[in-house]
Design an enzyme around this catalytic site. Structure first.
Site, PDB file in Angstrom:
ATOM      1  N   PHE A  48       0.526  -0.032  -3.320  1.00 27.15           N
ATOM      2  CA  PHE A  48       1.682   0.538  -4.008  1.00 27.15           C
ATOM      3  C   PHE A  48       1.592   2.053  -4.153  1.00 27.15           C
ATOM      4  O   PHE A  48       2.614   2.742  -4.256  1.00 27.15           O
ATOM      5  CB  PHE A  48       1.847  -0.119  -5.390  1.00 27.15           C
ATOM      6  CG  PHE A  48       0.945   0.409  -6.470  1.00 27.15           C
ATOM      7  CD1 PHE A  48       1.374   1.414  -7.329  1.00 27.15           C
ATOM      8  CD2 PHE A  48      -0.324  -0.108  -6.651  1.00 27.15           C
ATOM      9  CE1 PHE A  48       0.556   1.891  -8.338  1.00 27.15           C
ATOM     10  CE2 PHE A  48      -1.153   0.363  -7.648  1.00 27.15           C
ATOM     11  CZ  PHE A  48      -0.706   1.372  -8.502  1.00 27.15           C
ATOM     12  N   LYS A  49       0.390   2.570  -4.133  1.00 23.19           N
ATOM     13  CA  LYS A  49       0.221   3.995  -4.364  1.00 23.19           C
ATOM     14  C   LYS A  49       0.702   4.841  -3.185  1.00 23.19           C
ATOM     15  O   LYS A  49       0.778   6.063  -3.296  1.00 23.19           O
ATOM     16  CB  LYS A  49      -1.238   4.288  -4.716  1.00 23.19           C
ATOM     17  CG  LYS A  49      -1.605   3.668  -6.064  1.00 23.19           C
ATOM     18  CD  LYS A  49      -3.056   3.800  -6.429  1.00 23.19           C
ATOM     19  CE  LYS A  49      -3.312   3.101  -7.756  1.00 23.19           C
ATOM     20  NZ  LYS A  49      -4.709   3.177  -8.195  1.00 23.19           N
TER      21      LYS A  49
END
Length: 434
Positions: A106-107
């Site tokens: 997700f980063k």
């Protein structure tokens, strides 16, 4: 838009200063002076908009005129080059899959947005920007790959030796170019402490242009709100209250969700789920926040004993515990419970969860059992299970495939520099190397 420090609301800076500083001079985190509420028409038609269009509207409302519209559009389009689908996993339980980016975590959203925004600001100055980032796993890989080759920047990744998976480690120790990996003899909290101390050191601040790419940086936080809007757009037609369960370590992801909620996104409640590093769930039960050394678990990206973004949570609610505990509930789960959830979902649905997503799933199920509400429940799948292949293979008693992008990293030689966890040693390294 102006941004203030959580330690002093009278200390205000513009977006460029907030992003390039990373941490306020008084050790506070930056927050937007005003959180705009999007009009009802936006939410009425949100399901008709693309992910990029949703993200651009959100970004433009927060950032305002600090970045020209055409440049902001370019940054958003660069950030959103992959999907974030909502996938039905179980009754009332949907996974928001945030692992379809280049480092399968997700980063990628926050790192890609921040690298382009910082690159835009770097063009306006002559001094190289030094990006310091502490990682317990996925932050390092996302930031290193997001900034790789960005002119005017150099990235230094600090990570705890032996406490990240091999695949995670290879994603930021094999790159070279403008990326340096420091293998710290300690915990993630030690790495994070070194980064914070560097920002407060007068010698380093005068000599170098330092900033952070951890979720303490507002440029990481803003794009982490985008996918909450997009998730809602995908389930809007179900016409039920939406509850989102977030596996949490440093609590930047939860803060991004709360930012979206303050902008008008109709999220009924957030569930903060952790592994045994449970300082926030404990606070939600007792109103006492007790940071402590982190404990190692199979969900290593969440092994955080003193989450930096906790001060932002308090700030969003003006330190009003009653309001905060109404919008957020918290649960913590052991490694055994995490493995059991992974096995249960795989056996019943063939869906493979990573250990972090499994904790998000457990939090959602526990909430449903306690509340018995008719809701649409979403949990965040924050990383591809192959990033934790050893744990997943052992848990499911079968080998899972490694996607080609990860295979390429594994084939490259690791290049890292051993580092003790004392600040003077880290400072000496910076002064002798940069």
């Amino acid at each position: 838009m102006k941004f203030y420090s959580t330690n002093n609301k009278n200390l205000k800076v513009d977006l460029k200063e907030a992003v390039t500083q990373g941490l306020a001079p008084d050790n506070g985190l930056y927050m937007p002076e005003h959180i705009p509420v999007l009009p009802k028409e936006f939410f009425d038609t949100i399901h008709t908009k693309s992910f990029r269009d949703i993200a651009f509207i959100v970004a433009q409302n927060i950032i305002g005129d600090d970045v020209p519209a055409d440049e902001l559009r370019r940054i958003v389009d660069h950030t959103i080059q992959f999907d974030a689908p909502v996938v039905e996993v179980d009754d009332h339980a949907y996974a928001l899959e945030l692992f379809h980016g280049p480092t399968l975590a997700f980063k990628d959203f926050g790192a890609r947005f921040m690298s382009q925004l910082l690159g835009y600001f770097a063009k306006e100055q002559s001094q190289e920007i030094i990006v310091l980032v502490a990682t317990s796993g996925d932050t390092g890989s996302a930031v290193a790959n997001g900034f790789l080759g960005v002119k005017g920047t150099k990235v230094i990744v600090l990570y705890p030796s032996g406490k990240v998976s091999e695949i995670q480690e290879k994603q930021f120790t094999t790159l070279g170019q403008n990326v340096i990996a420091l293998e710290v003899d300690g915990t993630f909290d030690d790495c994070q402490r070194l980064v914070k101390q560097a920002f407060l050191d007068d010698v380093l601040r005068k000599k170098y242009f330092l900033t952070s790419a951890n979720s303490i940086n507002i440029a990481r936080l803003i794009p982490q709100s985008f996918y909450y809007f997009y998730a809602y757009a995908q389930v809007k037609d179900k016409n039920k209250p939406v509850v989102i369960s977030i596996p949490s370590g440093n609590f930047g992801n939860l803060t991004g969700g709360l930012l979206a909620q303050r902008m008008g996104l109709p999220i009924e409640r957030f569930i903060a789920t952790t592994n045994v590093n449970d300082v926030v769930p404990e606070y939600l039960k007792t109103e006492v926040f007790t940071p402590r050394p982190s404990r190692q678990t199979i969900s290593n990206a969440m092994d955080v004993g003193n989450p930096s973004n906790f001060v932002r949570l308090l700030d969003l609610f003006d330190k009003d515990f009653a309001r905060l505990s109404k919008d957020i509930v918290g649960y913590a789960f052991s490694d055994d419970e995490t493995r059991a959830a992974m096995r249960h979902i795989y056996a019943s649905t063939d869906y493979v969860m990573d250990p972090h997503g499994a904790i998000g799933y457990l939090g959602l199920i526990k909430y449903l059992e306690e509340r018995g509400e008719d809701i649409t429940g979403i949990f965040l799948e924050t990383a591809h299970p192959a990033k934790f292949k050893e744990v997943v293979d052992e848990t499911l008693s079968r080998p899972i495939d490694i996607p080609l992008p990860l295979q390429r990293f594994l084939e490259q030689p690791k290049k890292s520099i051993p580092m003790k966890s004392d600040f003077e040693g880290f400072k000496d390294f910076l002064l002798s190397t940069l």
